[in-house]
Design an enzyme around this catalytic site. Structure first.
Site, PDB file in Angstrom:
ATOM      1  N   LYS A 101       6.146   8.619  -3.503  1.00  0.00           N
ATOM      2  CA  LYS A 101       6.211   7.207  -3.077  1.00  0.00           C
ATOM      3  C   LYS A 101       7.551   6.635  -3.505  1.00  0.00           C
ATOM      4  CE  LYS A 101       4.274   2.613  -4.185  1.00  0.00           C
ATOM      5  NZ  LYS A 101       3.165   1.845  -4.809  1.00  0.00           N
TER       6      LYS A 101
ATOM      7  N   ASP B 264       8.852  -3.521  -4.690  1.00  0.00           N
ATOM      8  CA  ASP B 264       7.534  -3.928  -4.194  1.00  0.00           C
ATOM      9  C   ASP B 264       7.263  -5.381  -4.578  1.00  0.00           C
ATOM     10  OD1 ASP B 264       4.942  -4.151  -3.348  1.00  0.00           O
ATOM     11  OD2 ASP B 264       4.082  -2.829  -4.897  1.00  0.00           O
TER      12      ASP B 264
ATOM     13  N   LYS C 190       3.224 -10.764  -4.972  1.00  0.00           N
ATOM     14  CA  LYS C 190       2.824 -10.649  -6.378  1.00  0.00           C
ATOM     15  C   LYS C 190       3.221 -11.920  -7.136  1.00  0.00           C
ATOM     16  CE  LYS C 190       3.457  -5.633  -6.778  1.00  0.00           C
ATOM     17  NZ  LYS C 190       2.111  -5.249  -7.224  1.00  0.00           N
TER      18      LYS C 190
ATOM     19  N   ASP D  10       9.040   1.108  -8.505  1.00  0.00           N
ATOM     20  CA  ASP D  10       7.964   1.568  -7.623  1.00  0.00           C
ATOM     21  C   ASP D  10       8.381   2.754  -6.744  1.00  0.00           C
ATOM     22  OD1 ASP D  10       5.282   1.255  -7.089  1.00  0.00           O
ATOM     23  OD2 ASP D  10       5.590  -0.155  -5.436  1.00  0.00           O
TER      24      ASP D  10
ATOM     25  N   ASP E  52       0.046  -5.621  -0.394  1.00  0.00           N
ATOM     26  CA  ASP E  52       0.501  -5.073  -1.677  1.00  0.00           C
ATOM     27  C   ASP E  52      -0.079  -3.676  -1.939  1.00  0.00           C
ATOM     28  OD1 ASP E  52       1.857  -5.029  -4.060  1.00  0.00           O
ATOM     29  OD2 ASP E  52       0.490  -6.388  -5.118  1.00  0.00           O
TER      30      ASP E  52
ATOM     31  N   GLU F 287       0.620  -1.008  -0.500  1.00  0.00           N
ATOM     32  CA  GLU F 287       1.553  -0.433   0.473  1.00  0.00           C
ATOM     33  C   GLU F 287       1.847   1.045   0.225  1.00  0.00           C
ATOM     34  OE1 GLU F 287       2.463  -1.828  -2.230  1.00  0.00           O
ATOM     35  OE2 GLU F 287       4.015  -0.478  -2.963  1.00  0.00           O
TER      36      GLU F 287
ATOM     37  N   ARG G 224      -0.020   3.582  -0.464  1.00  0.00           N
ATOM     38  CA  ARG G 224      -0.907   4.519   0.245  1.00  0.00           C
ATOM     39  C   ARG G 224      -0.556   4.585   1.731  1.00  0.00           C
ATOM     40  NH1 ARG G 224      -6.007   1.164  -1.841  1.00  0.00           N
ATOM     41  NH2 ARG G 224      -4.458   0.774  -3.448  1.00  0.00           N
TER      42      ARG G 224
HETATM   43  N1  BES Z   1       3.162  -0.570  -7.087  1.00  0.00           N
HETATM   44  C1  BES Z   1       1.908  -1.173  -7.276  1.00  0.00           C
HETATM   45  C2  BES Z   1       1.108  -0.558  -8.418  1.00  0.00           C
HETATM   46  C3  BES Z   1       1.689  -0.720  -9.804  1.00  0.00           C
HETATM   47  C4  BES Z   1       1.309  -1.774 -10.610  1.00  0.00           C
HETATM   48  C5  BES Z   1       2.550   0.224 -10.319  1.00  0.00           C
HETATM   49  C6  BES Z   1       1.836  -1.898 -11.873  1.00  0.00           C
HETATM   50  C7  BES Z   1       3.071   0.108 -11.594  1.00  0.00           C
HETATM   51  C8  BES Z   1       2.710  -0.965 -12.375  1.00  0.00           C
HETATM   52  C9  BES Z   1       1.079  -1.039  -6.004  1.00  0.00           C
HETATM   53  O1  BES Z   1       1.781  -1.042  -4.821  1.00  0.00           O
HETATM   54  C10 BES Z   1       0.145  -2.199  -5.949  1.00  0.00           C
HETATM   55  O2  BES Z   1       0.620  -3.296  -5.851  1.00  0.00           O
HETATM   56  N2  BES Z   1      -1.140  -1.916  -6.026  1.00  0.00           N
HETATM   57  C11 BES Z   1      -2.126  -2.940  -6.011  1.00  0.00           C
HETATM   58  C12 BES Z   1      -3.258  -2.479  -5.118  1.00  0.00           C
HETATM   59  C13 BES Z   1      -4.247  -3.554  -4.811  1.00  0.00           C
HETATM   60  C14 BES Z   1      -3.609  -4.610  -3.947  1.00  0.00           C
HETATM   61  C15 BES Z   1      -5.416  -2.926  -4.106  1.00  0.00           C
HETATM   62  C16 BES Z   1      -2.605  -3.162  -7.434  1.00  0.00           C
HETATM   63  O3  BES Z   1      -2.662  -2.204  -8.201  1.00  0.00           O
HETATM   64  O4  BES Z   1      -2.870  -4.307  -7.778  1.00  0.00           O
HETATM   65 ZN    ZN Z   2       3.719  -0.438  -4.912  1.00  0.00          ZN
HETATM   66 MN    MN Z   3       2.106  -3.001  -4.083  1.00  0.00          MN
END
Ligand code: BES
Ligand code: ZN
Ligand code: MN
Length: 483
Positions: free
Chosen positions: A248, A253, A260, A271, A330, A332, A334
Site C-alpha cells: 500500500k 491519507d 480525518k 501511509d 478513509d 482507501e 483496501r
Molecule cells: N491509513 C489508515 C490506517 C492507519 C491509522 C494507519 C493509523 C496508521 C495509523 C487507513 O487508511 C484508515 O484510515 N483506516 C480507517 C478505516 C476505517 C475508516 C474503516 C481506520 O482505521 O480508521
Molecule cells: Zn490509509
Molecule cells: Mn484512510
C-alpha cells in the site's frame, strides 16, 4: 541518512591507544584476551568494572561505559557483556548498544573471537540511523573500525548484513520523507533508480490502469493533483512462478471526503509504509543477488478531498469485475490493494503472495506497536513467515479470518462495501482483501499500522520509522523461496 561507514582492519594497539572516539571491548565472566591488554593500559579499570554490581546486573548485549579512561586517548571505553558464543539476538543487541553511544568521532571495536560478528554489525548499522531536515543538524556518527585478525574475512562475513541494513534505511527514508517531497511521481522515480541494482522496474500510469479497469485504485487517487501509479519491480534471480510482494503506497491519507480529524493527521505521511517495505525488500534481494524470483508491486496514490474526489456512496468497479460501495473514503488502502493484488495474480501467476499495508487503526488497538497482524489463507506460508519474523526479531501475531467476518462487508448496493463497522475492523479489512485473492494462491496480509512508525525508539531504530518487515521478508525468501 547514509549507512554508517564500517571498515575492517587488523588490531593495532598503538593506534587503539591513540584513538579519540570510543573503544569497544568485550567480556562475559572474564575479559577477552584483547580486553585484558586494554585493561593493563588503563591500570585495571576494566578488571574493577567487572567486579562491580553494575556489571553483574547487565544482560548479554548491554554495556558499561567508562568515560575518558586513564591510559587511552578515547572519549569512552565501552565494555560490552557478550558470551563467547553469543546468539544472533544477543550479538545484534550488542551492536545496537554500541550504536546508541556513537558520536562523530566514531569507534574502534576490538572484535577478535566475537561471534556472530555479522549479527553484531547488522544491529549496529540498523540502530545507527538518523534523519532530519534541520538546516543545522547534528553531525552523523562514525566511522566505525572493526579490528580483527583477518579483516578481509570479517569484511566478507559482514557484507550481506550491511547491505540489508542499507535496504532497511532506504525503507525508513521513504517513510520519513514528507508528502510534499515524496509525491507519487517522486516515489516512482526512486524505485526506477533501483534499475542500477539489476531490478527490472516498470511504471504503469493512469491511462494504463484505466485500460486495465482498475477503478478501485483510481477512485482513491482522483482527488489528488499527483497522478496515481502502479510500480512493478522484478528480481529475476530464479526461474518459475514468483513470490509476489504487494504494498500500500498512499503517499498521504487525509481520509478524502471522509476527512480525518486534524490532530495527528500529519502522521499519515507514513501511509505508504507497506510500499516502502516492499521496495526495501526488493533492494535487499537485489543487493545480495538472491537466487529467487520475486516481484514487488506497489500502488502509489494520494487520498485528497477535492471537487473531483470520490464520495461516500460511490460505487466503483474493480479490475476483478466486482463492484464496491465506498461507505467511507478513509478506508482507501483496501481499495488500492484490491486492484494491485488482482493485477499481480493475473499477470504473474505467483506461487505465493504477501501484502503489506498500514491498513487499519484498529490494528494498533488490537496489538499495539510491537507486533504486526498477520492474516493468511495458508498455514505453511503463515508459519514460515512467523518464523522469519521471530529470527529477525520483528514482532508478528496471527489474526483470524472467517465467513462470520465476511458477512460484515455485505451491502444491498454492490458486491461488497469498503467498511464493516467498528467491530473487528482489521479483520473485516483483511476479509475485503481476501475477496481479491484467488482461492488457490497462498496469501498473507500483514497489517503494519502499529509497527511502521511506533511512538518511541525500538531495539534497532531510533524514534521514527522502523522498516519493519524488510529483514523478515528477506529471511523468508532465503528459507522458502530460494533454490
Ligand atoms: N491509513 C489508515 C490506517 C492507519 C491509522 C494507519 C493509523 C496508521 C495509523 C487507513 O487508511 C484508515 O484510515 N483506516 C480507517 C478505516 C476505517 C475508516 C474503516 C481506520 O482505521 O480508521
Ligand atoms: Zn490509509
Ligand atoms: Mn484512510
Amino acid at each position: 541518512m547514509a549507512l554508517i561507514p564500517v571498515d575492517f582492519a587488523p588490531l593495532d594497539t598503538v593506534a587503539l591507544a591513540a584513538h579519540a572516539g570510543r573503544v569497544v571491548v568485550f567480556a562475559d565472566d572474564t575479559l577477552t584476551v584483547e580486553a585484558q591488554r586494554v585493561d593493563r593500559k588503563t591500570r585495571g579499570a576494566l578488571s574493577r568494572a567487572l567486579k562491580s554490581a553494575a556489571w553483574l546486573a547487565l544482560k548479554p548485549g548491554e554495556a558499561l561505559t567508562l568515560a575518558f579512561p586513564f591510559g587511552l586517548a578515547a572519549s569512552a571505553l565501552v565494555l560490552v557483556r557478550l558470551p563467547r558464543r553469543a546468539t544472533p539476538d544477543q550479538a545484534r543487541k550488542a551492536g545496537a548498544t554500541i550504536a546508541k553511544g556513537l558520536t562523530e568521532t566514531g569507534a574502534v571495536i576490538v572484535a577478535r573471537g566475537i561471534k556472530p560478528l555479522a549479527d553484531l554489525v547488522e544491529g549496529l548499522a540498523l540502530r545507527a540511523y538518523g534523519w532530519t531536515m534541520k538546516t543545522e543538524a547534528d553531525k552523523a556518527p562514525g566511522p566505525v573500525t572493526v579490528a580483527s585478525p583477518d579483516p578481509e574475512a570479517a569484511r566478507a562475513a559482514c557484507a550481506e548484513a550491511l547491505s540489508r541494513a542499507e535496504a532497511v534505511h532506504f525503507t525508513r527514508d521513504l517513510v520519513n520523507e514528507p508528502a510534499n517531497v515524496l509525491t507519487t511521481i517522486d516515489f516512482a522515480h526512486r524505485l526506477e533508480a533501483m534499475r542500477d541494482l539489476g531490478l527490472e522496474v516498470e511504471v504503469l500510469d493512469e491511462d494504463a490502469m484505466v485500460k486495465l479497469g482498475m477503478h478501485a485504485l483510481l477512485g482513491v487517487g482522483q482527488g489528488s493533483e499527483s497522478p496515481s501509479k502502479l510500480v512493478v519491480m522484478r528480481w529475476p534471480g530464479a526461474e518459475g512462478a514468483p513470490l509476489a510482494l504487494v504494498g500500500k503506497g498512499v503517499v498521504f491519507d487525509t481520509g478524502g471526503i471522509s476527512i480525518k480529524p486534524a490532530a495527528g493527521m500529519e502522521e499519515m505521511t507514513m501511509d505508504m509504509g507497506g510500499a516502502a517495505v516492499v521496495a526495501g525488500t526488493m533492494r535487499a534481494l537485489a543487493a545480495r543477488k538472491a537466487r529467487a524470483h520475486v516481484v514487488g508491486l506497489v500502488g502509489l496514490v494520494e487520498n485528497m478531498p477535492d471537487g473531483r474526489a470520490q464520495r461516500p456512496g460511490d460505487v466503483v468497479k474493480s479490475m476483478k469485475g466486482d463492484t464496491i460501495e465506498v461507505i467511507n473514503t478513509d478506508a482507501e488502502g483496501r481499495l488500492v490493494l484490491a486492484d494491485v493484488l488482482w493485477y499481480a495474480q493475473d499477470r504473474f501467476k505467483p506461487a505465493a503472495m504477501i501484502d503489506l499495508a498500514t491498513l487499519t487503526g484498529a490494528m494498533i488497538i488490537a496489538l499495539g506497536h510491537d507486533r504486526a497482524g498477520v492474516f493468511s489463507n495458508d498455514d505453511g506460508l503463515c508459519d514460515a513467515l512467523l518464523k522469519a519474523c521471530e529470527t529477525t526479531e520483528e514482532g508478528a501475531w496471527r489474526m483470524p479470518l472467517g465467513a462470520s467476518y465476511d458477512v460484515l462487508i455485505k451491502t444491498r448496493m454492490a458486491d461488497m462495501k469498503n467498511t464493516g463497522g467498528r467491530a473487528a475492523g482489521s479483520i473485516t479489512a483483511a476479509q475485503f482483501l481476501q475477496r481479491f485473492v484467488k482461492p488457490d494462491v497462498p496469501w498473507a496480509h500483514i497489517d503494519i499500522a502499529g509497527v511502521a512508525l511506533p511512538p518511541g525508539e525500538t531495539a534497532f531504530a531510533p524514534k521514527g520509522p522502523t522498516g519493519w518487515g524488510v529483514r523478515a521478508l528477506d529471511a523468508l525468501v532465503r528459507d522458502r523461496f530460494e533454490i
